[in-house]
Design a protein around this motif. Structure first.
Motif, mmCIF file in Angstrom:
data_model
loop_
_atom_site.group_PDB
_atom_site.id
_atom_site.type_symbol
_atom_site.label_atom_id
_atom_site.label_comp_id
_atom_site.label_asym_id
_atom_site.label_seq_id
_atom_site.Cartn_x
_atom_site.Cartn_y
_atom_site.Cartn_z
ATOM 1 N N ALA A 65 -14.822 5.038 14.679
ATOM 2 C CA ALA A 65 -13.673 4.648 15.499
ATOM 3 C C ALA A 65 -12.425 5.168 14.813
ATOM 4 O O ALA A 65 -12.302 5.089 13.590
ATOM 5 N N VAL A 66 -11.493 5.710 15.615
ATOM 6 C CA VAL A 66 -10.282 6.309 15.056
ATOM 7 C C VAL A 66 -9.063 5.818 15.822
ATOM 8 O O VAL A 66 -9.090 5.729 17.055
ATOM 9 N N ALA A 67 -8.000 5.491 15.089
ATOM 10 C CA ALA A 67 -6.733 5.105 15.712
ATOM 11 C C ALA A 67 -5.599 5.826 15.006
ATOM 12 O O ALA A 67 -5.586 5.915 13.775
ATOM 13 N N CYS A 68 -4.660 6.360 15.785
ATOM 14 C CA CYS A 68 -3.441 6.914 15.209
ATOM 15 C C CYS A 68 -2.446 5.771 15.073
ATOM 16 O O CYS A 68 -2.078 5.127 16.058
ATOM 17 N N LEU A 69 -2.017 5.489 13.858
ATOM 18 C CA LEU A 69 -1.198 4.313 13.579
ATOM 19 C C LEU A 69 0.293 4.528 13.781
ATOM 20 O O LEU A 69 1.055 3.563 13.808
ATOM 21 N N ASN A 70 0.720 5.783 13.934
ATOM 22 C CA ASN A 70 2.154 6.054 14.066
ATOM 23 C C ASN A 70 2.780 5.385 15.286
ATOM 24 O O ASN A 70 3.959 5.027 15.269
ATOM 25 N N PHE A 71 2.009 5.237 16.352
ATOM 26 C CA PHE A 71 2.547 4.666 17.585
ATOM 27 C C PHE A 71 3.027 3.228 17.396
ATOM 28 O O PHE A 71 3.921 2.761 18.100
ATOM 29 N N GLU A 72 2.431 2.510 16.464
ATOM 30 C CA GLU A 72 2.707 1.082 16.325
ATOM 31 C C GLU A 72 3.885 0.778 15.409
ATOM 32 O O GLU A 72 4.430 -0.324 15.449
ATOM 33 N N THR A 73 4.276 1.726 14.576
ATOM 34 C CA THR A 73 5.370 1.457 13.647
ATOM 35 C C THR A 73 6.489 2.489 13.709
ATOM 36 O O THR A 73 7.623 2.174 13.362
ATOM 37 N N GLY A 74 6.181 3.688 14.150
ATOM 38 C CA GLY A 74 7.177 4.757 14.119
ATOM 39 C C GLY A 74 7.388 5.312 12.732
ATOM 40 O O GLY A 74 8.221 6.196 12.516
ATOM 41 N N GLU A 75 6.633 4.821 11.762
ATOM 42 C CA GLU A 75 6.744 5.260 10.371
ATOM 43 C C GLU A 75 5.834 6.458 10.105
ATOM 44 O O GLU A 75 4.817 6.646 10.778
ATOM 45 N N THR A 76 6.197 7.263 9.142
ATOM 46 C CA THR A 76 5.334 8.355 8.699
ATOM 47 C C THR A 76 4.979 8.209 7.226
ATOM 48 O O THR A 76 4.289 9.062 6.674
ATOM 49 N N ASP A 77 5.439 7.130 6.605
ATOM 50 C CA ASP A 77 5.103 6.855 5.208
ATOM 51 C C ASP A 77 3.817 6.039 5.155
ATOM 52 O O ASP A 77 3.705 4.981 5.790
ATOM 53 N N LEU A 78 2.848 6.527 4.416
ATOM 54 C CA LEU A 78 1.520 5.919 4.390
ATOM 55 C C LEU A 78 1.551 4.461 3.957
ATOM 56 O O LEU A 78 0.970 3.586 4.614
ATOM 57 N N SER A 79 2.242 4.156 2.877
ATOM 58 C CA SER A 79 2.273 2.777 2.372
ATOM 59 C C SER A 79 3.025 1.855 3.324
ATOM 60 O O SER A 79 2.648 0.687 3.502
ATOM 61 N N ALA A 80 4.078 2.363 3.965
ATOM 62 C CA ALA A 80 4.849 1.537 4.903
ATOM 63 C C ALA A 80 4.024 1.188 6.134
ATOM 64 O O ALA A 80 4.068 0.056 6.641
ATOM 65 N N VAL A 81 3.256 2.139 6.635
ATOM 66 C CA VAL A 81 2.427 1.902 7.822
ATOM 67 C C VAL A 81 1.326 0.887 7.521
ATOM 68 O O VAL A 81 1.115 -0.064 8.284
ATOM 69 N N THR A 82 0.630 1.065 6.412
ATOM 70 C CA THR A 82 -0.464 0.142 6.096
ATOM 71 C C THR A 82 0.051 -1.263 5.829
ATOM 72 O O THR A 82 -0.583 -2.251 6.209
ATOM 73 N N ALA A 83 1.220 -1.382 5.190
ATOM 74 C CA ALA A 83 1.788 -2.711 4.923
ATOM 75 C C ALA A 83 2.204 -3.398 6.214
ATOM 76 O O ALA A 83 2.025 -4.616 6.368
ATOM 77 N N ALA A 84 2.734 -2.630 7.168
ATOM 78 C CA ALA A 84 3.231 -3.215 8.414
ATOM 79 C C ALA A 84 2.112 -3.661 9.343
ATOM 80 O O ALA A 84 2.309 -4.546 10.184
ATOM 81 N N LEU A 85 0.920 -3.087 9.184
ATOM 82 C CA LEU A 85 -0.150 -3.338 10.162
ATOM 83 C C LEU A 85 -1.319 -4.152 9.607
ATOM 84 O O LEU A 85 -2.370 -4.209 10.233
ATOM 85 N N ARG A 86 -1.122 -4.800 8.477
ATOM 86 C CA ARG A 86 -2.222 -5.577 7.898
ATOM 87 C C ARG A 86 -2.617 -6.770 8.763
ATOM 88 O O ARG A 86 -3.774 -7.192 8.752
ATOM 89 N N GLU A 87 -1.672 -7.338 9.498
ATOM 90 C CA GLU A 87 -2.015 -8.462 10.374
ATOM 91 C C GLU A 87 -2.733 -7.961 11.622
ATOM 92 O O GLU A 87 -3.639 -8.621 12.130
ATOM 93 N N THR A 88 -2.335 -6.791 12.128
ATOM 94 C CA THR A 88 -2.986 -6.229 13.313
ATOM 95 C C THR A 88 -4.408 -5.799 13.005
ATOM 96 O O THR A 88 -5.333 -6.024 13.797
ATOM 97 N N TYR A 89 -4.582 -5.164 11.853
ATOM 98 C CA TYR A 89 -5.903 -4.712 11.410
ATOM 99 C C TYR A 89 -6.189 -5.358 10.049
ATOM 100 O O TYR A 89 -5.881 -4.776 9.001
ATOM 101 N N PRO A 90 -6.763 -6.551 10.033
ATOM 102 C CA PRO A 90 -6.956 -7.282 8.773
ATOM 103 C C PRO A 90 -7.738 -6.499 7.719
ATOM 104 O O PRO A 90 -7.499 -6.652 6.520
ATOM 105 N N PHE A 91 -8.660 -5.645 8.165
ATOM 106 C CA PHE A 91 -9.494 -4.916 7.214
ATOM 107 C C PHE A 91 -8.765 -3.762 6.537
ATOM 108 O O PHE A 91 -9.351 -3.054 5.705
ATOM 109 N N LEU A 92 -7.487 -3.542 6.874
ATOM 110 C CA LEU A 92 -6.708 -2.506 6.192
ATOM 111 C C LEU A 92 -6.597 -2.768 4.697
ATOM 112 O O LEU A 92 -6.415 -1.834 3.909
ATOM 113 N N SER A 93 -6.690 -4.025 4.312
ATOM 114 C CA SER A 93 -6.576 -4.357 2.887
ATOM 115 C C SER A 93 -7.723 -3.762 2.076
ATOM 116 O O SER A 93 -7.618 -3.618 0.857
#
Length: 202
Positions: A65-93
């Motif tokens: 399964a693949v998702a492009c995460l840029n749509f949900e944050t507008g960020e292009t910084d890897l650490s910023a995107v993963t930090a912002a979406l930990r609640e949406t995708y709990p397994f990001l941790s």
């Protein structure tokens, strides 16, 4: 004198009886109605596992399964995107972050919990053929989740993902966004990208 002795004996009996009642009122049985506290870390891990299992079940007919995460944050910084979406995708941790250089950020989840996932840097040569580097940027096993940052230019992917299932089957793809409609253009994967509601479907 006898009357005093009788009164003292009566008073002593009353004290013993009262003490017996109080002692009997204290229960030594465990209260089964008391809820035991679950450690916060264990609760979070259970939520992670449940969300991951649900996604894998949805994508069971695909290698990943693949998702492009840029749509949900507008960020292009890897650490910023993963930090912002930990609640949406709990397994990001639990995800392994891989940076191949670029502005697109993809969350890649193998559906086989025992799969091996490798990421290679790649580029097009002068003849238009894709050249893949021999050494992987990342090589993880056990169905590990990967967050991949890649694609300096929209139409030229620079990362190749290889998934090897527990039965030996191999699936390779280059994640990219289609210039036609802006959605994930990669075929053969389960797309769970959270696209904007007003984004057209072609």
């Amino acid at each position: 004198m006898k009357r005093i002795l009788i009164l003292l004996l009566t008073f002593s009996l009353l004290l013993l009886t009262a003490c017996g009642v109080e002692a009997n009122d204290v229960s030594t049985e465990p209260d089964n109605n008391v809820q035991q506290d679950t450690p916060a870390g264990q609760q979070e891990q259970e939520l992670d596992d449940a969300a991951l299992s649900a996604l894998r079940q949805e994508a069971v007919n695909y290698p990943c399964a693949v998702a492009c995460l840029n749509f949900e944050t507008g960020e292009t910084d890897l650490s910023a995107v993963t930090a912002a979406l930990r609640e949406t995708y709990p397994f990001l941790s639990d995800a392994v972050c891989v940076n191949a250089g670029g502005e697109d950020i993809y969350l890649i989840v193998p559906t086989d919990s025992d799969a091996q996932l490798s990421v290679y840097r790649c580029e097009l040569d002068d003849t238009g053929e894709m050249v893949v580097e021999s050494e992987p940027l990342a090589d993880v096993s056990g169905g590990a989740i990967v967050v991949l940052q890649c694609n300096v230019r929209d139409i030229i992917p620079n990362a190749l993902v290889r998934i090897t299932g527990s039965s030996g089957e191999v699936f390779e793809f280059t994640p990219y966004l289609s210039l036609r409609d802006g959605r994930l253009g990669t075929e053969g994967v389960y797309d769970f990208t959270a696209y904007p509601a007003d984004m057209p479907i072609e």
